[in-house]
Design a protein around this motif. Structure first.
Motif, mmCIF file in Angstrom:
data_model
loop_
_atom_site.group_PDB
_atom_site.id
_atom_site.type_symbol
_atom_site.label_atom_id
_atom_site.label_comp_id
_atom_site.label_asym_id
_atom_site.label_seq_id
_atom_site.Cartn_x
_atom_site.Cartn_y
_atom_site.Cartn_z
ATOM 1 N N ARG A 18 -4.924 0.007 -3.546
ATOM 2 C CA ARG A 18 -4.647 0.546 -2.210
ATOM 3 C C ARG A 18 -4.949 -0.507 -1.136
ATOM 4 N N LEU A 22 -1.819 -1.829 1.066
ATOM 5 C CA LEU A 22 -1.779 -1.435 2.473
ATOM 6 C C LEU A 22 -2.032 -2.598 3.424
ATOM 7 N N ASP A 26 3.414 -3.054 7.645
ATOM 8 C CA ASP A 26 4.035 -1.724 7.751
ATOM 9 C C ASP A 26 3.930 -0.889 6.472
ATOM 10 N N ALA A 27 3.076 -1.291 5.544
ATOM 11 C CA ALA A 27 2.939 -0.530 4.297
ATOM 12 C C ALA A 27 2.190 0.772 4.561
ATOM 13 N N ALA A 28 2.579 1.787 3.828
ATOM 14 C CA ALA A 28 1.942 3.100 3.911
ATOM 15 C C ALA A 28 1.857 3.675 2.502
ATOM 16 N N GLU A 29 1.155 4.760 2.382
ATOM 17 C CA GLU A 29 0.985 5.413 1.086
ATOM 18 C C GLU A 29 1.397 6.874 1.199
ATOM 19 N N LYS A 30 2.022 7.356 0.154
ATOM 20 C CA LYS A 30 2.326 8.782 0.037
ATOM 21 C C LYS A 30 2.142 9.151 -1.424
ATOM 22 N N PHE A 38 3.371 3.350 -2.755
ATOM 23 C CA PHE A 38 3.217 2.488 -1.589
ATOM 24 C C PHE A 38 4.608 2.065 -1.140
ATOM 25 N N THR A 40 7.418 0.913 2.466
ATOM 26 C CA THR A 40 7.755 0.689 3.869
ATOM 27 C C THR A 40 8.868 1.701 4.116
ATOM 28 N N ARG A 130 10.387 -7.420 7.774
ATOM 29 C CA ARG A 130 9.021 -7.283 7.251
ATOM 30 C C ARG A 130 8.615 -8.501 6.416
#
Length: 138
Positions: A18, A22, A26-30, A38, A40, A130
């Protein structure tokens, strides 16, 4: 019907993955299909997977699944830690186990290599803006 959560938030392997994922622009987690994903605009890595062995689904809870260019993917396929994940493998994705034995610890992992795999997959999916931001960071 929602998928059950198939990971432990207190997992130290996940914490490190993680942190690395992250850190990318602009990386995010769901959570997707019960596992951390992980992304964008597109997913660049999953944590954990399942594979079918002898007709049974076997969990691989401490692995990363990434999209690699064909040359990198072929070279990594020879590694005993690697596997072709069901559903995504045909599209070029590859899984890499972080713990081959039950005794493995988070300190046994080559985190520089994991960072390189995440970076390579990110570059395949994140788009030119990115990737340029990533390169500007050095």
């Amino acid at each position: 019907m929602a998928h059950p959560q198939m990971f432990d938030d207190a997992d130290p392997f996940l914490a490190r993955v993680r942190e690395l994922a992250l850190a990318l622009p602009d990386a995010a987690e769901k959570v997707s299909h019960g596992r951390p994903a992980f992304f964008t605009t597109k997913v660049f890595a999953y944590y954990g997977w399942s594979v079918k062995a002898d007709g049974e689904w076997v969990q691989r809870p401490h692995c990363v699944v990434v999209l690699l260019d064909p040359g990198e993917r072929e070279a990594l396929l020879a590694d005993e830690r690697s596997f072709v994940p069901p559903y995504l493998g045909g599209a070029g994705w590859l899984g890499v186990d972080l713990d081959l034995t039950d005794e493995a610890s988070v300190n046994d992992v080559d985190w520089d290599e994991v960072a390189e795999l995440l970076d390579a997959s990110y570059r395949m999916t994140a788009g030119p803006r990115r990737v340029a931001a990533l390169e500007q960071r050095g």
